[in-house]
Write a protein that holds these residues in place. Structure first.
Motif, PDB file in Angstrom:
ATOM      1  N   ALA A 305       0.853  -1.185  -0.013  1.00  0.00           N
ATOM      2  CA  ALA A 305      -0.004  -0.010   0.054  1.00  0.00           C
ATOM      3  C   ALA A 305       0.924   1.331  -0.032  1.00  0.00           C
ATOM      4  CB  ALA A 305      -0.758  -0.108   1.267  1.00  0.00           C
ATOM      5  N   ARG A 306       2.058   1.030   0.373  1.00  0.00           N
ATOM      6  CA  ARG A 306       2.896   2.104   0.525  1.00  0.00           C
ATOM      7  C   ARG A 306       4.206   2.349  -0.639  1.00  0.00           C
ATOM      8  NH1 ARG A 306       1.874   4.564   5.828  1.00  0.00           N
ATOM      9  NH2 ARG A 306       3.266   6.178   5.016  1.00  0.00           N
ATOM     10  N   GLY A 307       4.243   3.537  -1.154  1.00  0.00           N
ATOM     11  CA  GLY A 307       5.526   3.849  -1.882  1.00  0.00           C
ATOM     12  C   GLY A 307       5.527   3.157  -3.075  1.00  0.00           C
ATOM     13  N   ASN A 318     -10.803  -2.919  -2.141  1.00  0.00           N
ATOM     14  CA  ASN A 318     -10.624  -3.283  -0.584  1.00  0.00           C
ATOM     15  C   ASN A 318     -11.510  -4.400  -0.155  1.00  0.00           C
ATOM     16  OD1 ASN A 318      -8.624  -1.086   0.179  1.00  0.00           O
ATOM     17  ND2 ASN A 318     -10.385   0.312  -0.394  1.00  0.00           N
ATOM     18  N   PHE A 319     -10.893  -5.572  -0.263  1.00  0.00           N
ATOM     19  CA  PHE A 319     -11.820  -6.524   0.186  1.00  0.00           C
ATOM     20  C   PHE A 319     -12.059  -6.652   1.480  1.00  0.00           C
ATOM     21  CE2 PHE A 319     -12.621 -11.077   1.220  1.00  0.00           C
ATOM     22  CZ  PHE A 319     -13.396 -11.454   0.152  1.00  0.00           C
ATOM     23  N   MET A 329      -6.185   5.598   2.433  1.00  0.00           N
ATOM     24  CA  MET A 329      -5.600   6.729   1.530  1.00  0.00           C
ATOM     25  C   MET A 329      -4.490   5.802   0.722  1.00  0.00           C
ATOM     26  SD  MET A 329      -7.645   9.312   1.762  1.00  0.00           S
ATOM     27  CE  MET A 329      -6.589  10.064   0.510  1.00  0.00           C
ATOM     28  N   HIS A 330      -3.548   5.283   1.529  1.00  0.00           N
ATOM     29  CA  HIS A 330      -2.373   4.721   0.687  1.00  0.00           C
ATOM     30  C   HIS A 330      -2.873   3.634  -0.187  1.00  0.00           C
ATOM     31  CE1 HIS A 330       0.065   7.212   3.275  1.00  0.00           C
ATOM     32  NE2 HIS A 330      -0.258   6.453   4.332  1.00  0.00           N
ATOM     33  N   ARG A 331      -3.773   2.788   0.209  1.00  0.00           N
ATOM     34  CA  ARG A 331      -4.212   1.686  -0.801  1.00  0.00           C
ATOM     35  C   ARG A 331      -4.729   2.259  -2.148  1.00  0.00           C
ATOM     36  NH1 ARG A 331      -7.725  -2.623   2.883  1.00  0.00           N
ATOM     37  NH2 ARG A 331      -5.969  -3.489   4.167  1.00  0.00           N
ATOM     38  N   ILE A 332      -5.802   3.248  -1.954  1.00  0.00           N
ATOM     39  CA  ILE A 332      -6.506   3.787  -3.158  1.00  0.00           C
ATOM     40  C   ILE A 332      -5.515   4.713  -3.930  1.00  0.00           C
ATOM     41  CG2 ILE A 332      -8.649   3.873  -2.172  1.00  0.00           C
ATOM     42  CD1 ILE A 332      -8.592   6.689  -1.979  1.00  0.00           C
TER      43      ILE A 332
END
Length: 449
Positions: A305-307, A318-319, A329-332
């Motif tokens: 999810a990051r970077g 997002n299961f 926020m990081h996921r999307i």
């Protein structure tokens, strides 16, 4: 309209940028450049997908001066192995016409191989905090010449528990250095480290934490349980061919393996799975396969999810809703990058409603709730956490209440009242003594006969 030429970069760096096809710097690159060039400590607040890596690499490469030493002049710390590999690739792209030795180090691979690489000499070191500290404690890596330290995705490092390693590395470094830190969120813990180790850092903020990216369409479905989520996911993948490059996020390794097993039955070989229990080679090969278009999607935990800069993600699913709104926020932020559009779809059960609301509060907006498709089967089969808690059955037998049994007899003895008088307790004799006395008596009888 601004261009990279305004930075007056060295010809070798400018040539590399021209060949990469980059024309216009991003806002965080423009804002950071002058601050880093001044030599001051910097604290950058920016979301993923904003060009942070080039934001610190471009000014650092302009400031870079070759010295004939073998210890790193620039140290870049990032939270995950995948991010080490990605940053090393970015450095190598920009330094292809420079005499710069770059090395990436991380856990999960043979440390002796990395020691050999270190001894060959480094100019720019990119590493995870754990492996960097290990090599520094072994006196393999020295920071005598390190004048620039970059810590990227700092809040994520703290979430992963890397604070002891970070503070150890900071303590090993010479006090006269420039610190550059990037974080997506500003927390009390981030603030505490800044106060302890940075000298009046200048803050460069691109956007307030939680500001949604405007080019991401955010949708959601209310779903009763885990197995119905699987049915819904299969339906969406079957019906929507536009879902061609998909990241599916879950909250833990066990769920990611369960989901991958279910999805692979219907879409054999189309989805990979990445989490921290997978070997480094497996993870890198899966990432490469996805980048090359050989996989339709990846099921993963927040490790991705990051970077990470994965191009052209069409959908983030997002299961499971993340328990921390910042992680949403990081996921999307994996989709809708570099001015492209993207879609984020979230499944939420009744127990996840609170997590959804927290994400909406952080963004100051609501996700659109779509009607549940009529032709998707609603499963009644529940998995462990969803089942009602059963009353605990006592395995011990209850004491008898009818005046019989050992428990009752013992209870009656304990109730006896001592009325005084001589004690009637017989002196106990061990079984072995009694047997010896009987043997002696029998022997005497035989002798008499």
């Amino acid at each position: 309209m601004s261009t990279f030429e305004q930075f007056n970069l060295p010809k070798s760096v400018q040539k590399a940028i021209d060949e990469l096809g980059f024309k216009t710097p991003t806002p965080i690159q423009e804002k950071s450049f002058a601050v880093i060039m001044s030599g001051r400590d910097m604290m950058g607040i920016a979301q993923t997908g904003t060009g942070k890596t080039f934001a610190y690499l471009l000014p650092l490469l302009k400031l870079y001066k070759f010295t004939p030493t073998h210890t790193p002049k620039i140290v870049i710390l990032v939270p995950t192995r995948e991010l080490v590999v990605q940053v090393v690739e970015e450095v190598e792209k920009l330094t292809q016409y420079m005499s710069v030795r770059t090395l990436g180090i991380y856990g999960g691979v043979n440390i002796n191989t990395q020691k050999t690489s270190v001894y060959q000499g480094i100019d720019i070191l990119v590493g995870t905090p754990g492996r960097t500290m290990d090599l520094a404690l072994d006196n393999v890596i020295r920071f005598d010449e390190t004048s620039k330290l970059v810590i990227d995705e700092f809040d994520e490092m703290l979430n992963l528990g890397f604070r002891p390693q970070l503070t150890s590395i900071l303590a090993m470094m010479r006090p006269k250095r420039q610190n550059i830190l990037f974080s997506a969120t500003m927390t009390d813990e981030v603030d505490a480290v800044l106060n302890d180790y940075f000298d009046f850092p200048e803050e460069v903020s691109l956007a307030a934490s939680g500001t949604p990216l405007e080019n991401i369409t955010q949708l959601s479905y209310a779903v009763p349980n885990f197995n119905t989520k699987i049915n819904l996911l299969k339906h969406l993948l079957e019906e929507n061919e536009a879902m061609s490059r998909v990241l599916i996020f879950v909250n833990n390794k066990k769920i990611s393996d369960m989901l991958h097993e279910s999805i692979d039955e219907a879409f054999e070989g189309q989805f990979g799975v990445i989490h921290s229990n997978k070997s480094q080679n497996y993870r890198l090969n899966t990432m490469a396969s996805f980048q090359e278009g050989n996989l339709r999607g990846i099921i993963t935990t927040d490790i991705m999810a990051r970077g990470l800069d994965i191009s052209d993600i069409t959908h983030v699913i997002n299961f499971e809703m993340p328990e921390m709104p910042e992680l949403y926020m990081h996921r999307i932020g994996r989709t809708g990058r570099a001015d492209a559009t993207g879609t984020a779809i979230s499944f939420y059960t009744p127990r996840e409603v609170e997590f959804k609301l927290e994400a909406e509060v952080l963004m100051n907006m609501e996700m659109q709730i779509l009607p549940f498709p009529e032709n998707v089967e609603i499963s009644t089969k529940l998995i462990g956490p969803e089942k009602d808690k059963q009353p605990i059955k006592f395995l011990m037998k209850k004491p008898k209440l009818d005046g019989e049994g050992a428990f009752h007899d013992k209870a009656k003895k304990n109730k006896k009242v001592n009325l005084g008088g001589p004690s009637k307790t017989k002196k106990k004799t061990s079984g072995s003594v009694n047997r010896n006395m009987l043997k002696t008596r029998d022997k005497k009888r035989k002798d008499k006969k």
